[in-house]
Design a protein around this motif. Structure first.
Motif, PDB file in Angstrom:
ATOM      1  N   ASP A  95       0.804  -1.279   0.249  1.00  0.00           N
ATOM      2  CA  ASP A  95      -0.044   0.086   0.099  1.00  0.00           C
ATOM      3  C   ASP A  95       1.284   1.054   0.254  1.00  0.00           C
ATOM      4  O   ASP A  95       1.521   1.756   1.029  1.00  0.00           O
ATOM      5  CB  ASP A  95      -0.862  -0.245   1.446  1.00  0.00           C
ATOM      6  N   ASP A  97       0.475   4.572   0.311  1.00  0.00           N
ATOM      7  CA  ASP A  97       0.065   5.190   0.715  1.00  0.00           C
ATOM      8  C   ASP A  97       0.208   5.581   2.407  1.00  0.00           C
ATOM      9  O   ASP A  97       0.843   5.967   3.332  1.00  0.00           O
ATOM     10  CB  ASP A  97      -1.089   5.902   0.804  1.00  0.00           C
ATOM     11  N   THR A 113       0.713  14.713  -1.264  1.00  0.00           N
ATOM     12  CA  THR A 113       0.121  13.443  -1.315  1.00  0.00           C
ATOM     13  C   THR A 113      -1.570  14.097  -1.767  1.00  0.00           C
ATOM     14  O   THR A 113      -1.724  14.297  -0.693  1.00  0.00           O
ATOM     15  CB  THR A 113      -0.106  12.151  -1.154  1.00  0.00           C
ATOM     16  N   TYR A 114      -2.241  13.643  -2.783  1.00  0.00           N
ATOM     17  CA  TYR A 114      -3.230  13.746  -2.823  1.00  0.00           C
ATOM     18  C   TYR A 114      -4.349  12.977  -2.589  1.00  0.00           C
ATOM     19  O   TYR A 114      -4.138  11.733  -3.030  1.00  0.00           O
ATOM     20  CB  TYR A 114      -3.668  14.729  -3.832  1.00  0.00           C
ATOM     21  N   LYS A 115      -5.356  12.946  -2.333  1.00  0.00           N
ATOM     22  CA  LYS A 115      -6.721  12.031  -1.863  1.00  0.00           C
ATOM     23  C   LYS A 115      -7.606  12.416  -3.708  1.00  0.00           C
ATOM     24  O   LYS A 115      -7.937  13.166  -3.958  1.00  0.00           O
ATOM     25  CB  LYS A 115      -7.359  11.870  -0.857  1.00  0.00           C
ATOM     26  N   VAL A 116      -8.632  11.758  -4.043  1.00  0.00           N
ATOM     27  CA  VAL A 116      -8.917  11.152  -5.085  1.00  0.00           C
ATOM     28  C   VAL A 116     -10.486  12.663  -4.788  1.00  0.00           C
ATOM     29  O   VAL A 116     -10.318  12.946  -5.895  1.00  0.00           O
ATOM     30  CB  VAL A 116      -9.275  10.008  -5.529  1.00  0.00           C
ATOM     31  N   GLU A 117     -10.799  11.911  -3.582  1.00  0.00           N
ATOM     32  CA  GLU A 117     -11.509  13.492  -3.528  1.00  0.00           C
ATOM     33  C   GLU A 117     -10.891  14.849  -3.452  1.00  0.00           C
ATOM     34  O   GLU A 117     -12.879  15.697  -3.257  1.00  0.00           O
ATOM     35  CB  GLU A 117     -12.405  12.940  -2.071  1.00  0.00           C
ATOM     36  N   ASN A 118      -9.873  15.028  -3.232  1.00  0.00           N
ATOM     37  CA  ASN A 118      -9.818  16.494  -3.102  1.00  0.00           C
ATOM     38  C   ASN A 118      -8.173  17.210  -3.619  1.00  0.00           C
ATOM     39  O   ASN A 118      -7.907  17.641  -3.885  1.00  0.00           O
ATOM     40  CB  ASN A 118      -8.445  16.531  -1.745  1.00  0.00           C
ATOM     41  N   VAL A 132      -2.919   2.016  -5.834  1.00  0.00           N
ATOM     42  CA  VAL A 132      -2.370   2.201  -4.618  1.00  0.00           C
ATOM     43  C   VAL A 132      -1.132   1.112  -4.426  1.00  0.00           C
ATOM     44  O   VAL A 132      -0.732   1.284  -4.040  1.00  0.00           O
ATOM     45  CB  VAL A 132      -3.339   2.501  -3.656  1.00  0.00           C
ATOM     46  N   GLU A 160      -8.138   1.563  -6.258  1.00  0.00           N
ATOM     47  CA  GLU A 160      -7.679   2.503  -5.434  1.00  0.00           C
ATOM     48  C   GLU A 160      -6.653   3.506  -5.958  1.00  0.00           C
ATOM     49  O   GLU A 160      -6.035   2.639  -6.200  1.00  0.00           O
ATOM     50  CB  GLU A 160      -7.714   2.306  -3.965  1.00  0.00           C
ATOM     51  N   THR A 162      -3.994   6.367  -5.969  1.00  0.00           N
ATOM     52  CA  THR A 162      -3.503   7.374  -5.101  1.00  0.00           C
ATOM     53  C   THR A 162      -2.490   8.901  -6.162  1.00  0.00           C
ATOM     54  O   THR A 162      -2.182   8.327  -6.989  1.00  0.00           O
ATOM     55  CB  THR A 162      -2.046   7.223  -4.111  1.00  0.00           C
ATOM     56  N   GLU A 164       0.150  12.063  -6.550  1.00  0.00           N
ATOM     57  CA  GLU A 164       1.377  12.291  -6.185  1.00  0.00           C
ATOM     58  C   GLU A 164       1.990  13.876  -6.004  1.00  0.00           C
ATOM     59  O   GLU A 164       2.200  13.235  -7.966  1.00  0.00           O
ATOM     60  CB  GLU A 164       2.636  11.661  -5.303  1.00  0.00           C
TER      61      GLU A 164
END
Length: 290
Positions: A95, A97, A113-118, A132, A160, A162, A164
């Motif tokens: 993983d 992340d 690193t950024y999340k998809v929702e952000n 991921v 999932e 990630t 970056e």
């Protein structure tokens, strides 16, 4: 002692796994071990481990259902010894992340690193979009604007993801065997990006080992790879990847079961310590049966 070399599997890295397993099996036989090939596919993923006769499972599996802890958990349940990292170490190191969070806790710098929702928080491009839990740079996208980020996420639907910060710099990798860093190798892809094609197409990438970089950075990469290997309580062989930018060294990810053909990166690095391919395989077996 009978050794089953498990290879193949059902991940996107099946072809590479078979090459790795074949090289390992040849080495074992060359050294006089009683070893044989067990090729996994979707029809025998469980029974191959339960029905075959072996004392040690040499895992030459890459990607999901091989390198991510699930097979290791099965072998724990049926009481079989196996090479490499434990179930938990394999799962965490797979993983990207989670691994980066551990690296940060050890004071090692990683790309933002950024999340998809952000994704709307991304202010600087390019960024790297990737799964991921995939390896071998499968499904990796370099995106220079938000629309391309959205397209990449759509291409990776069901996985999932990630995101970056893309760090411009030199690509480095460090192999670690039983906690011992072997050296630093610089990756010089002719196409500019070390993607799946550059990794596995002969002549598309040049390798410099030992890497010709500042001695301070060389030592830092070696130490960081050792810290990652030990912090995750990894066994056998690991390989940590880094980017050396103008301002610092950034950790990208660690592989708990890196490619082990005789032309793979870890065997190249092993020569810096005077180890042959056979030496590496013997070390892994000896660690497993202790």
């Amino acid at each position: 002692m009978k050794i089953g070399v498990f290879m193949g599997g059902i991940s996107s890295e099946r072809e590479i796994s078979i090459k790795t397993g074949t090289a390992i099996l040849k080495s074992l036989l060359r050294q006089g071990y009683d070893a044989y090939k067990i090729e996994l596919n979707k029809d025998n993923m469980l029974k191959a481990f339960i029905e075959n006769d072996y004392d040690v499972a040499f895992l030459a599996l890459h990607g999901v259902f091989g390198e991510d802890g699930r097979i290791q958990g099965l072998l724990d349940i049926i009481g079989k010894k196996y090479t490499g990292s434990s179930m938990i170490s394999s799962a965490i190191s797979m993983d990207k992340d989670l691994t980066k969070k551990i690296a940060i806790s050890e004071g090692i710098k990683v790309p933002k690193t950024y999340k998809v929702e952000n994704i709307n928080e991304i202010k600087s491009f390019p960024v790297v979009v990737k799964p991921v839990i995939e390896g071998s740079s499968v499904g990796l996208y370099i995106c220079d604007n938000l629309e391309k980020v959205k397209e990449a996420i759509l291409e990776l639907k069901g996985k999932e993801v990630t995101i970056e910060q893309f760090i411009e710099g030199e690509e480095l990798t460090v192999g670690v065997v039983l906690g011992e860093p072997l050296g630093v190798l610089k990756i010089k892809p002719k196409a500019g990006l070390y993607d799946y094609k550059s990794k596995y197409t002969q002549g598309m990438t040049e390798y410099e080992y030992p890497a010709i970089i500042d001695n301070k950075d060389y030592k830092k990469a070696m130490e960081y790879a050792r810290i990652i290997h030990n912090s995750l309580k990894m066994g056998g062989i690991s390989r940590s990847d880094f980017i050396l930018s103008k301002d610092d060294l950034y950790f990208l990810e660690v592989n708990s079961c890196p490619g082990m053909t005789e032309t793979s990166l870890v065997p190249k690095l092993a020569t810096l310590q005077g180890y042959t391919f056979d030496d590496l395989i013997k070390k892994v077996i000896e660690e497993t049966i202790l």
